[in-house]
Write an enzyme that holds these catalytic residues in place. Structure first.
Site, PDB file in Angstrom:
ATOM      1  N   PRO A   2     -20.221  47.884 -19.145  1.00 49.75           N
ATOM      2  CA  PRO A   2     -18.953  48.581 -19.388  1.00 49.75           C
ATOM      3  C   PRO A   2     -18.626  48.604 -20.872  1.00 49.75           C
ATOM      4  O   PRO A   2     -18.702  47.585 -21.557  1.00 49.75           O
ATOM      5  CB  PRO A   2     -17.942  47.734 -18.609  1.00 49.75           C
ATOM      6  CG  PRO A   2     -18.752  47.094 -17.526  1.00 49.75           C
ATOM      7  CD  PRO A   2     -20.089  46.813 -18.152  1.00 49.75           C
ATOM      8  N   GLU A   3     -18.278  49.789 -21.375  1.00 50.31           N
ATOM      9  CA  GLU A   3     -17.975  49.955 -22.780  1.00 50.31           C
ATOM     10  C   GLU A   3     -16.489  50.287 -22.928  1.00 50.31           C
ATOM     11  O   GLU A   3     -15.725  50.146 -21.979  1.00 50.31           O
ATOM     12  CB  GLU A   3     -18.884  51.035 -23.377  1.00 50.31           C
ATOM     13  CG  GLU A   3     -20.370  50.661 -23.272  1.00 50.31           C
ATOM     14  CD  GLU A   3     -21.322  51.721 -23.800  1.00 50.31           C
ATOM     15  OE1 GLU A   3     -20.851  52.714 -24.398  1.00 50.31           O
ATOM     16  OE2 GLU A   3     -22.536  51.562 -23.617  1.00 50.31           O
ATOM     17  N   HIS A  93     -19.899  37.341  -5.084  1.00 47.99           N
ATOM     18  CA  HIS A  93     -19.742  37.345  -6.536  1.00 47.99           C
ATOM     19  C   HIS A  93     -18.277  37.435  -6.968  1.00 47.99           C
ATOM     20  O   HIS A  93     -18.001  37.690  -8.140  1.00 47.99           O
ATOM     21  CB  HIS A  93     -20.527  38.499  -7.139  1.00 47.99           C
ATOM     22  CG  HIS A  93     -21.995  38.449  -6.837  1.00 47.99           C
ATOM     23  ND1 HIS A  93     -22.805  37.412  -7.247  1.00 47.99           N
ATOM     24  CD2 HIS A  93     -22.788  39.298  -6.137  1.00 47.99           C
ATOM     25  CE1 HIS A  93     -24.049  37.631  -6.833  1.00 47.99           C
ATOM     26  NE2 HIS A  93     -24.064  38.763  -6.161  1.00 47.99           N
ATOM     27  N   ARG A 112     -23.795  39.420 -12.345  1.00 39.07           N
ATOM     28  CA  ARG A 112     -24.726  38.913 -13.356  1.00 39.07           C
ATOM     29  C   ARG A 112     -24.131  37.813 -14.227  1.00 39.07           C
ATOM     30  O   ARG A 112     -24.818  37.251 -15.068  1.00 39.07           O
ATOM     31  CB  ARG A 112     -25.242  40.079 -14.214  1.00 39.07           C
ATOM     32  CG  ARG A 112     -25.972  41.139 -13.379  1.00 39.07           C
ATOM     33  CD  ARG A 112     -26.671  42.157 -14.231  1.00 39.07           C
ATOM     34  NE  ARG A 112     -27.785  41.574 -14.961  1.00 39.07           N
ATOM     35  CZ  ARG A 112     -28.603  42.276 -15.749  1.00 39.07           C
ATOM     36  NH1 ARG A 112     -28.393  43.580 -15.914  1.00 39.07           N
ATOM     37  NH2 ARG A 112     -29.584  41.694 -16.391  1.00 39.07           N
TER      38      ARG A 112
END
Length: 274
Positions: A2-3, A93, A112
Site C-alpha cells: 500500500p502506497e 491474521h 505478512r
C-alpha cells in the site's frame, strides 16, 4: 505494498466512521509485527480514549485521541484496517482488535506481518524518528518542481530511485513512480541530476495528477489491498505501464518493457520515455 493513495483511501473511509468514537477495549491476538505490538502501552494511551481526528503522513495513518495520544499505523506490505461487526469470525491474521463504543470493531489484519501498530504520547510523536526523517508531501501546495530540481543537482542515481527515496519526497512508491515518469515522458533510468528544471515541472505535475487520480479511484488493488469497508481500489484498471510488460503502449503501440532497478520491477515505454 500500500502506497500513499491506498493509505489516504483508508483514512477517508474511516474518518467519519471513527471520529467521535471511543475505544472501549483492545485485544492483541498476536504481537509479532515488524515492530512488536506493545499491548500494555496501547491500553495505557488508547483504551477509553475518544478519536478526534485521522491524518496521514506519507504511508503512516495517524489516529488522534482526546487525551493527546496517537495511534500510528503502517500497513506494511499486506496490512488492512477493517471496521467490522464483532460477530464476524476472526481471520487468522487479525492481530490487533479495537472494540468501539458503537458496537463495532476495528481490526488490523496483516498476513505478512510487516505492518506496525504503535501508540505514542504527544511528546513522543514530536520525536518519532520514522516521521522526522520524511520528505515533503507531494500533494502539498508548497511541494514544487523547483525543490526536486535543487535536490537532484549533481546526482547520478536513476530518477525513479530518487523519487522513491522517502527522505526526498514521500509516498511516490513503485507503481506511482512508473506511472508518473511515463506521463512526463522521462526514462526511469535517466540520472536525476541531468533532468532540466522544465522537465522537473512536467514530472511534478504528473506525480500530482497520478496520485490524485489514484485516490479518486480508491487506490490500486493488485493483491490484497482493501479499504476499511473491504472495498477494492480501481486504479489498476487505468495503469499505463506498470505491470504491462509485453503489451502495447497506449500512446504509440510500442511494447512496454520491464527492468529490475534496485530490486524493484520498473516498467516503461522505450519510445515515449527516451
Amino acid at each position: 505494498m500500500p502506497e500513499l493513495p491506498e493509505v489516504e483511501t483508508v483514512r477517508r473511509s474511516l474518518l467519519t466512521k471513527l471520529r467521535g468514537r471511543s475505544v472501549t477495549e483492545i485485544q492483541v491476538r498476536d504481537a509479532r509485527l515488524r515492530v512488536p505490538v506493545a499491548e500494555e502501552k496501547l491500553n495505557e494511551l488508547i483504551a477509553g480514549r475518544r478519536v478526534t481526528d485521522l491524518s496521514r503522513r506519507a504511508k503512516y495513518l495517524i489516529i488522534h485521541f482526546d487525551s493527546g495520544s496517537y495511534l500510528i499505523i503502517h500497513l506494511g506490505m499486506s496490512g488492512q484496517l477493517l471496521r467490522v461487526s464483532p460477530g464476524l469470525p476472526f481471520d487468522k491474521h487479525d492481530h490487533v482488535i479495537f472494540s468501539l463504543d458503537d458496537g463495532l470493531e476495528l481490526r488490523f489484519r496483516d498476513p505478512r506481518r510487516f505492518g506496525m501498530v504503535v501508540a505514542l504520547s504527544e511528546s513522543e510523536l514530536n520525536d518519532y524518528a520514522p516521521l522526522k526523517q520524511l520528505g515533503p508531501e507531494p500533494l502539498a501546495a508548497n511541494c514544487k518542481a523547483d525543490y526536486l530540481f535543487e535536490r537532484s543537482r549533481g546526482l547520478t542515481k536513476p530518477v525513479k530511485n530518487f523519487l522513491m527515496d522517502q527522505r526526498v519526497i514521500v509516498g511516490v512508491g513503485n507503481i506511482y513512480a512508473s506511472e508518473s515518469l511515463f506521463l512526463a515522458g522521462i526514462h526511469p533510468l535517466k540520472p536525476a541530476g541531468r533532468i532540466s528544471r522544465a522537465r522537473w515541472q512536467k514530472l511534478m505535475e504528473a506525480i500530482k495528477r497520478v496520485l490524485r487520480d489514484a485516490i479518486r479511484q480508491g487506490g490500486t488493488t493488485l493483491n490484497s489491498f482493501r479499504d476499511s469497508q473491504g472495498n477494492t481500489g480501481y486504479f489498476q484498471m487505468t495503469l499505463r505501464v506498470y505491470g504491462r510488460k509485453g503489451e502495447p503502449c497506449l500512446t504509440c503501440q510500442t511494447m512496454i518493457r520491464a527492468q529490475v532497478v534496485a530490486g524493484r520491477s520498473t516498467f516503461f515505454c522505450p519510445k515515449c520515455q527516451r
